[in-house]
Design an enzyme around this catalytic site. Structure first.
Site, PDB file in Angstrom:
ATOM      1  N   CYS A  47       0.837  -1.198   0.000  1.00 35.69           N
ATOM      2  CA  CYS A  47       0.000   0.000   0.000  1.00 35.69           C
ATOM      3  C   CYS A  47       0.880   1.259   0.000  1.00 35.69           C
ATOM      4  CB  CYS A  47      -0.907   0.002   1.236  1.00 35.69           C
ATOM      5  SG  CYS A  47      -2.080   1.395   1.274  1.00 35.69           S
ATOM      6  N   ASP A  49       0.403   3.755   1.740  1.00 36.05           N
ATOM      7  CA  ASP A  49       0.332   4.321   3.096  1.00 36.05           C
ATOM      8  C   ASP A  49       1.726   4.655   3.654  1.00 36.05           C
ATOM      9  OD1 ASP A  49       0.043   4.512   6.045  1.00 36.05           O
ATOM     10  OD2 ASP A  49      -2.021   3.882   5.641  1.00 36.05           O
ATOM     11  N   ARG A  51       2.748   4.909   6.493  1.00 34.70           N
ATOM     12  CA  ARG A  51       3.130   4.192   7.721  1.00 34.70           C
ATOM     13  C   ARG A  51       3.674   2.796   7.460  1.00 34.70           C
ATOM     14  NH1 ARG A  51      -2.712   5.042  10.223  1.00 34.70           N
ATOM     15  NH2 ARG A  51      -3.105   4.423   8.062  1.00 34.70           N
ATOM     16  N   HIS A 103      -2.040  -4.180   4.960  1.00 36.01           N
ATOM     17  CA  HIS A 103      -1.841  -3.764   6.349  1.00 36.01           C
ATOM     18  C   HIS A 103      -3.178  -3.531   7.024  1.00 36.01           C
ATOM     19  CE1 HIS A 103      -2.620   0.678   5.888  1.00 36.01           C
ATOM     20  NE2 HIS A 103      -2.429   0.360   4.639  1.00 36.01           N
ATOM     21  N   CYS A 106      -5.994  -0.198   6.912  1.00 34.41           N
ATOM     22  CA  CYS A 106      -5.855   0.414   5.581  1.00 34.41           C
ATOM     23  C   CYS A 106      -7.061   1.316   5.274  1.00 34.41           C
ATOM     24  CB  CYS A 106      -5.729  -0.669   4.516  1.00 34.41           C
ATOM     25  SG  CYS A 106      -5.461  -0.002   2.867  1.00 34.41           S
TER      26      CYS A 106
HETATM   27 CO    CO Z   1      -3.457   1.100   3.011  1.00 36.30          CO
END
Ligand code: CO
Length: 213
Positions: A47, A49, A51, A103, A106
């Site tokens: 992803c 993302d 993080r 993850h 998400c």
């Molecule tokens: Co995500």
């Protein structure tokens, strides 16, 4: 610092210079060697993302991990970007492992679960809406929304791994006997740990068996 306390571009450039100095001090010639070739054994499909930083999560240095990221780590058969990365990784770099890493927590998966209005990205996560509907009974049986969200994050990784197995490039690599393992894994934002969702998938036979399980 800028007014919102996030680092300025000058800060980032200074960080970069310090990092390059540190790496070169610890491993003299590191960048010169790396500039000549990359030979990673791993492809990461994860992803976007912020993080979930791919290299950091698995402790791999520059040159050791080929990376593709998009919102909600989707592998869509009409996505030329993802397919091109996968083809290059398998046929040119000859990676022997692909981590399909989702993850928990998400946002893309959550938006699909709740039917949130998120603009253009709604089109991107459309396959997750379908996945959600396919598993409606299982998801509805769970205790609460957090459990449904977590489960949909897992189902997403399994579905994207399955999509990956279906690609021509993966099918062809197995058919010609190239060593290639697909690892469906999920990362926990709350504990920083990555877990395997199934055993690695290493052959067409195993992929077919998994699809019918
Ligand atoms: Co995500």
């Amino acid at each position: 610092m800028t007014s919102d306390d996030s680092p300025s571009i000058e800060n980032l450039l200074a960080n970069n210079a310090a990092w390059a100095r540190r790496v070169e001090t610890e491993k003299p010639g590191f960048f010169r060697t790396l500039a000549n070739q990359q030979a990673p054994h791993y492809l990461w499909i994860g992803c976007s993302d912020s993080r979930v930083p791919a290299n950091e999560v698995v402790g791999l240095a520059p040159g050791e991990l080929f990376v593709h990221r998009n919102v909600a780590n989707l592998v869509q058969l009409a996505d030329l970007n993802c397919l091109a990365v996968t083809q290059f990784a398998i046929e040119v770099l000859k990676v022997s492992h692909i981590l399909v890493c989702g993850h928990y927590g998400c946002s893309g998966v959550r938006a699909a679960l709740h039917g949130d209005r998120i603009g253009l990205a709604e089109h991107w996560i459309r396959p997750l809406r379908s996945l959600c509907e396919e598993h409606r009974a299982e998801l509805d049986a769970l205790a609460d929304d957090e459990a449904r969200h977590a489960r949909l994050c897992e189902l997403n990784v399994l579905r994207q791994s399955r999509n990956l197995m279906h690609t021509q490039v993966v099918q062809d690599s197995w058919a010609r006997g190239q060593q290639l393992a697909i690892h469906p894994v999920i990362y926990g934002l709350k504990d920083g740990l990555m877990r395997q969702l199934t055993d690695p998938i290493v052959s067409n036979e195993q992929a077919i068996a998994l699809l019918h399980a």
